[in-house]
Design an enzyme around this catalytic site. Structure first.
Site, PDB file in Angstrom:
ATOM      1  N   TYR A  76      -6.677   6.452   4.060  1.00 21.62           N
ATOM      2  CA  TYR A  76      -6.818   5.178   3.166  1.00 21.62           C
ATOM      3  C   TYR A  76      -5.999   4.067   3.344  1.00 21.62           C
ATOM      4  O   TYR A  76      -6.270   2.991   3.655  1.00 21.62           O
ATOM      5  CB  TYR A  76      -6.706   5.720   1.706  1.00 21.62           C
ATOM      6  CG  TYR A  76      -6.256   4.506   0.774  1.00 21.62           C
ATOM      7  CD1 TYR A  76      -7.290   3.794   0.369  1.00 21.62           C
ATOM      8  CD2 TYR A  76      -4.953   4.135   0.485  1.00 21.62           C
ATOM      9  CE1 TYR A  76      -6.989   2.496  -0.307  1.00 21.62           C
ATOM     10  CE2 TYR A  76      -4.873   2.977  -0.274  1.00 21.62           C
ATOM     11  CZ  TYR A  76      -5.939   2.139  -0.678  1.00 21.62           C
ATOM     12  OH  TYR A  76      -5.541   0.826  -1.413  1.00 21.62           O
TER      13      TYR A  76
ATOM     14  N   GLU B 255       0.775  -1.103  -0.049  1.00 21.01           N
ATOM     15  CA  GLU B 255      -0.057   0.050   0.012  1.00 21.01           C
ATOM     16  C   GLU B 255       0.833   1.447  -0.110  1.00 21.01           C
ATOM     17  O   GLU B 255       0.570   2.299  -0.652  1.00 21.01           O
ATOM     18  CB  GLU B 255      -0.985   0.118   1.125  1.00 21.01           C
ATOM     19  CG  GLU B 255      -1.912  -1.232   1.114  1.00 21.01           C
ATOM     20  CD  GLU B 255      -3.057  -0.715  -0.040  1.00 21.01           C
ATOM     21  OE1 GLU B 255      -3.028   0.432  -0.646  1.00 21.01           O
ATOM     22  OE2 GLU B 255      -3.692  -1.915  -0.481  1.00 21.01           O
TER      23      GLU B 255
ATOM     24  N   ASP C  29      -9.786   4.513  -1.967  1.00 23.26           N
ATOM     25  CA  ASP C  29      -8.665   5.361  -3.124  1.00 23.26           C
ATOM     26  C   ASP C  29      -9.350   5.939  -4.134  1.00 23.26           C
ATOM     27  O   ASP C  29     -10.671   6.030  -4.211  1.00 23.26           O
ATOM     28  CB  ASP C  29      -7.501   4.134  -3.577  1.00 23.26           C
ATOM     29  CG  ASP C  29      -8.116   3.209  -4.507  1.00 23.26           C
ATOM     30  OD1 ASP C  29      -9.306   3.032  -4.665  1.00 23.26           O
ATOM     31  OD2 ASP C  29      -7.390   2.296  -4.807  1.00 23.26           O
TER      32      ASP C  29
END
Length: 352
Positions: A118, A35, A136
């Site tokens: 996020y 991520e 996202d």
């Protein structure tokens, strides 16, 4: 069948085969690493970096005790280099403050360096099976169209996050988060979405109202400012080059670069730039320039060269053959390539 169940059934058939994914709950270290790398970077670019990082540092503890310069060198070319520094800071903090175990709640995750709303939601959902929203750009687009959320860009993400929270099924919340991401990447694309292949097509309000092409509402594109600088290529008699490390909170913090003037609106003359040269001397400007675009600005560099310099006793001098092992950002490689091209052109002219 609910919309969540339809989406999960679609995901079971069409999920992207990504190296950081595993059936069911994922490994927090691998989810987090992926991520962070994926922030403002595409999946095809990230995959080889991700695999190299895991091969070199297979566990969080391995990464925490690693040399930061080696991490930066491994990151070079991936862009947004402050992420690499925060990656190391985060690993060290988890080892120091959490006994090497990732915290599993959004609130705790957001206290770690480099982890925002996020990323915290994605880790909590995918690695800990928590019913958390991970919004996202792909998810934002899918939900804005599915629910016809017609709001300005600065308010859209908060509205979408609330809507996603209401949609999350009690079972498989991590798979649900990844299914939304995949749907946005593969089907509900920014342009020419494949609505006929979408498992949510029958309930999509934007589709029903003919708004697919206008949602999510786009902000006017801001003009990216240009800055000007002169970079100083200082080369010793034996071919070593002086590189400096940028400090502070810069985009290129801790990365090695060719020293330069400050970046400003107006072009520099060579005479003006001499106040920022790493040493006095008979500097000369190469023909042409190098432009490098960051997220929020573009910098154009003219390159001044001084060759045959005496090497001082510091560690800023680097052999050309060692460049590939250094933490050099793309901006620095562009300058290196420009100097090499100019050197080749000079040699060819001298042979004629």
């Amino acid at each position: 069948m609910s919309s969540g169940d339809r989406l999960l059934a679609w995901y079971d058939r069409h999920a992207r085969d990504l190296p950081w994914r595993a059936g069911g709950v994922g490994d927090p270290y691998r989810v987090w690493l992926a991520e962070i790398m994926l922030q403002q970077t595409t999946v095809p670019v990230v995959i080889p970096y991700y695999r190299r990082f895991l091969e070199r540092w297979p566990t969080l503890v391995d990464l925490a005790v690693a040399d930061r310069d080696e991490i930066l060198a491994m990151w070079a070319g991936l862009g947004y280099y402050a992420r690499a520094a925060r990656l190391h800071e985060c690993a060290c903090m988890i080892v120091r403050d959490h006994a090497g175990r990732f915290p599993g709640t959004v609130a705790e995750l957001k206290r770690l360096p480099g982890i925002g709303a996020y990323t915290a939601g994605a880790i909590a959902a995918i690695a800990f099976d928590q019913p958390e929203a991970a919004v996202d750009g792909n998810v934002e687009r899918v939900v804005a169209r599915y629910l016809a959320v017609d709001e300005p860009a600065h308010r859209l993400r908060r509205s979408v996050a609330k809507a996603v929270s209401d949609m999350i099924p009690r079972h498989r919340p991590g798979d649900f988060a990844q299914a939304l991401m995949d749907l946005g990447s593969m089907v509900c694309t920014p342009r020419a979405p494949r609505c006929g292949a979408c498992p949510l097509d029958g309930d999509c309000r934007a589709r029903q109202r003919g708004l697919v092409d206008s949602l999510p509402r786009r902000s006017p594109r801001k003009r990216r400012p240009w800055r000007q600088a002169i970079a100083f290529w200082l080369e010793s008699a034996d071919g070593r080059v002086m590189l400096t490390k940028r400090e502070g909170q810069s985009l290129l913090r801790d990365m090695l670069e060719v020293p330069s003037t400050p970046w400003r609106d107006d072009a520099w003359t060579l005479q003006e730039a001499m106040a920022h040269a790493p040493r006095p001397g008979n500097w000369s400007l190469l023909a042409g320039s190098v432009a490098h675009a960051f997220t929020h600005l573009t910098v154009t560099f003219r390159i001044a060269t001084l060759r045959g310099a005496a090497v001082t006793g510091d560690d800023r001098w680097h052999a050309r053959e060692a460049f590939s092992a250094l933490a050099l950002p793309a901006m620095t490689w562009k300058i290196i390539d420009h100097v090499d091209a100019a050197t080749r052109a000079t040699g060819e002219n001298e042979r004629r």
